[in-house]
Design an enzyme around this catalytic site. Sequence first.
Site, PDB file in Angstrom:
ATOM      1  N   SER A 149       0.839  -1.194   0.000  1.00  0.00           N
ATOM      2  CA  SER A 149       0.000   0.000   0.000  1.00  0.00           C
ATOM      3  C   SER A 149       0.880   1.252   0.000  1.00  0.00           C
ATOM      4  O   SER A 149       1.682   1.438  -0.915  1.00  0.00           O
ATOM      5  CB  SER A 149      -0.956  -0.042   1.196  1.00  0.00           C
ATOM      6  OG  SER A 149      -2.011   0.869   1.042  1.00  0.00           O
ATOM      7  N   HIS A 151      -7.371  -6.053   0.020  1.00  0.00           N
ATOM      8  CA  HIS A 151      -6.215  -5.212   0.307  1.00  0.00           C
ATOM      9  C   HIS A 151      -5.452  -5.681   1.549  1.00  0.00           C
ATOM     10  O   HIS A 151      -4.274  -5.324   1.715  1.00  0.00           O
ATOM     11  CB  HIS A 151      -6.694  -3.766   0.506  1.00  0.00           C
ATOM     12  CG  HIS A 151      -5.616  -2.737   0.504  1.00  0.00           C
ATOM     13  ND1 HIS A 151      -5.043  -2.250  -0.651  1.00  0.00           N
ATOM     14  CD2 HIS A 151      -4.996  -2.093   1.530  1.00  0.00           C
ATOM     15  CE1 HIS A 151      -4.129  -1.346  -0.336  1.00  0.00           C
ATOM     16  NE2 HIS A 151      -4.071  -1.236   0.971  1.00  0.00           N
ATOM     17  N   ASP A 211      -9.084  -5.578  -4.359  1.00  0.00           N
ATOM     18  CA  ASP A 211      -8.662  -4.179  -4.275  1.00  0.00           C
ATOM     19  C   ASP A 211      -9.655  -3.361  -5.098  1.00  0.00           C
ATOM     20  O   ASP A 211     -10.339  -3.889  -5.994  1.00  0.00           O
ATOM     21  CB  ASP A 211      -7.263  -4.008  -4.865  1.00  0.00           C
ATOM     22  CG  ASP A 211      -6.157  -4.152  -3.833  1.00  0.00           C
ATOM     23  OD1 ASP A 211      -6.288  -3.556  -2.751  1.00  0.00           O
ATOM     24  OD2 ASP A 211      -5.173  -4.862  -4.107  1.00  0.00           O
TER      25      ASP A 211
END
Length: 305
Positions: free
Chosen positions: A157, A280, A248
Amino acid sequence: MNYGEKVTDFADEYSPSMHTKRFQDYESPNKEVLKHFVKISQQATTLARELYKTRLNVRYGGKSDNQLLDIYYKDKEEGLPIFVYIHGGFWQELDKTTSGPIVHTLIEHYRIILVDYDVCPRVTLLQLTQQISNFFKWLSVYAKETGAPKISICGHSAGAHLALQMFQSEFLQAEQRLNAIDNVFLISGLYDLQQLWSFETCNPNNLLSLNPNLAIQLSPQCCNYNNKLIGQYKAQEVKIHIITGEHDSEAFKRQSQNYAYKLTKLNMDVNYRMFRSYDHFDIIEECSQRNSAISRYIRKELGIY
């Protein structure tokens, strides 16, 4: 990006927890997936500290800030290849105590470094990127002094965004050169900050201290990389793995695809891969499970079977 889309849609697209397919029996699945991620990741870190040898809170920069890292190894520290993990959290949350899942399936072959940094707004995002540059300078010296045959970098991320400080021109200097890097894993990363910085969901009250020009400056997607440095990484056959999960958001997947295309145009060795079923968060949680799809992929690329 399609800049004609509604801002409210984009705000939701940049809220990763809103796209999980798990915890649908709960009133707020988005809150539950975050709680679960922190719990699982902290448990994995605690277990790693119990099972393996460690050097904790090693300072890589600064004097009284959070430029610290933890080193995990099974038997000996020196001579082993290095695997670096840089955590995410929108540059505002989490730390190395939520980075432990990556340790367990690599420790037989690698020493693992979990990197911390000061989150915003304690520092600006510009200052934060300099902290990660400080880490890479430390890493270059540490790898040479301890006989590391190779280095792999992994960021998740916001951590994927930070990992790309390796493309700063300062690393052309001989004493800072990152010659041993062979694999870079960028998982569910953010590479273009031009829109997301303006959303309260991503950057409440501008905690990142950004403006339009600085958002461009700090976006890997917008940077003009130094050709000599790119040539150096190509010569040492660095392979860049740009990874997303099926769950995602479309914005995250699009950013990854766009960045993969940029690196491909530079003739870098790039592999874009979307993993089915992952969101995610569990794409990192399952790094601790030897037979998970994400763990098998990373180990295969590292030559661990």
